[in-house]
Design a protein around this motif. Structure first.
Motif, PDB file in Angstrom:
ATOM      1  N   PHE A 278       0.852  -1.174   0.000  1.00 56.47           N
ATOM      2  CA  PHE A 278       0.000   0.000   0.000  1.00 56.47           C
ATOM      3  C   PHE A 278       0.898   1.237   0.000  1.00 56.47           C
ATOM      4  O   PHE A 278       1.827   1.347   0.805  1.00 56.47           O
TER       5      PHE A 278
ATOM      6  N   SER B 116      -3.493   3.929  -3.030  1.00 56.08           N
ATOM      7  CA  SER B 116      -4.439   4.016  -1.913  1.00 56.08           C
ATOM      8  C   SER B 116      -4.449   5.450  -1.391  1.00 56.08           C
ATOM      9  O   SER B 116      -3.757   6.330  -1.914  1.00 56.08           O
TER      10      SER B 116
ATOM     11  N   ASP C  35      -8.840  -3.954   1.503  1.00 55.91           N
ATOM     12  CA  ASP C  35      -7.952  -3.079   0.728  1.00 55.91           C
ATOM     13  C   ASP C  35      -8.354  -1.617   0.795  1.00 55.91           C
ATOM     14  O   ASP C  35      -8.024  -0.837  -0.097  1.00 55.91           O
ATOM     15  N   GLN C  36      -9.054  -1.207   1.842  1.00 53.10           N
ATOM     16  CA  GLN C  36      -9.546   0.164   1.914  1.00 53.10           C
ATOM     17  C   GLN C  36      -8.811   0.940   2.994  1.00 53.10           C
ATOM     18  O   GLN C  36      -8.865   0.608   4.178  1.00 53.10           O
TER      19      GLN C  36
END
Length: 276
Positions: free
Chosen positions: A5, A10, A43-44
């Motif tokens: 990430f 992101s 994945d947030q």
């Protein structure tokens, strides 16, 4: 399989992550040199809607017994509790120093804050108590690491200019106990502390890794490893340690050994695992 990430894929504010803290709901707070983020899973990564941090460099994160999140920065402290933020600085909130190096919360609800040169401060029921080498058994005011094991607080110090003044300190029920090279440590300069799942304390120093269990020390100064590219040797001075639910210890090398490498201590043996 590793997943990376960064700000390109992101909402992470910066690629340099300085601190992490688990949230009560199982998610993760992430402190970077450019602000605070929250990993919500799947994945947030999201940024807090309101985040009145004293400084964007988030150097330390911890939680206290009441569920509050404490954020240490280079310019003071912030507390996030029940949806609201509160800021503490030397000027406005009674904080004895602004630059926070490490944080720890103890079961009695107290918050401990370590400063690079200013010693150690304890906040309990709105009152600050300061510990320095002048009024306690601390040999140095350069606090490098803290860890909590039940009702015991462990404090590490580091000062390359005066390493003999440093060491590891155990605080329990108002009393200090001192550990250094004279009674078991490979070095007086402490880099990182981590309680193990088996009751042990892992201590990363500048001259090796030490494990304290049942009153005895075991020191690991370096290990041999094998990879597809050949064999090597790595000194165990790590800047980060974690344990997993199965009892394994994981460490990221800080100075020596292969770049971007993990070592795992599994069932009494060391494994080398390259990543990224």
């Amino acid at each position: 399989e590793w997943q990376e990430f960064n700000p390109d894929n992101s909402d992470l504010p910066d690629k340099v992550v300085l601190s992490l803290a688990p949230a009560p709901d199982g998610n993760l707070w992430v402190g970077t040199r450019a602000g605070l983020a929250f990993f919500r899973g799947k994945d947030q990564i999201v940024l807090p809607e309101v985040s009145p941090l004293p400084n964007n460099g988030v150097t330390a994160l911890t939680t206290t017994a009441n569920g509050a999140l404490w954020v240490g920065t280079g310019g003071g402290l912030a507390q996030f509790h029940r949806g609201s933020w509160e800021r503490f600085t030397k000027e406005t909130g009674g904080l004895p120093f602004d630059a926070i190096g490490c944080l720890a919360g103890t079961p009695d609800g107290a918050l401990w804050a370590g400063n690079w040169g200013g010693g150690l401060a304890r906040l309990n029921q709105g009152q600050w108590q300061i510990f320095t080498k002048e009024n306690s058994l601390l040999g140095s005011n350069f606090i490098s690491a803290m860890a909590v094991d039940e009702d015991v607080l462990w404090v590490g110090t580091l000062n390359r200019g005066d390493p003999e003044s440093c060491g590891l300190y155990r605080y329990h029920q108002g009393r200090w106990q001192v550990f250094n090279k004279d009674n078991g440590l490979p070095s007086n300069n402490i880099v990182h502390l981590l309680p193990g799942t088996d009751g042990a304390l892992w201590v990363s120093t500048e001259e090796g890794l030490a494990r304290f269990l049942a009153g005895e020390w075991k020191v690991y100064r370096g290990i041999d490893y094998k990879t597809k590219a050949g064999e090597g040797w790595a000194s165990l001075n790590w800047n980060r340690l974690i344990t997993t639910g199965d009892g394994d210890l994981w460490g990221i090398l800080s100075h020596a050994g292969p770049c971007k490498s993990l070592f795992r201590f599994h069932q009494g043996e060391w494994d080398y695992l390259p990543f990224l």
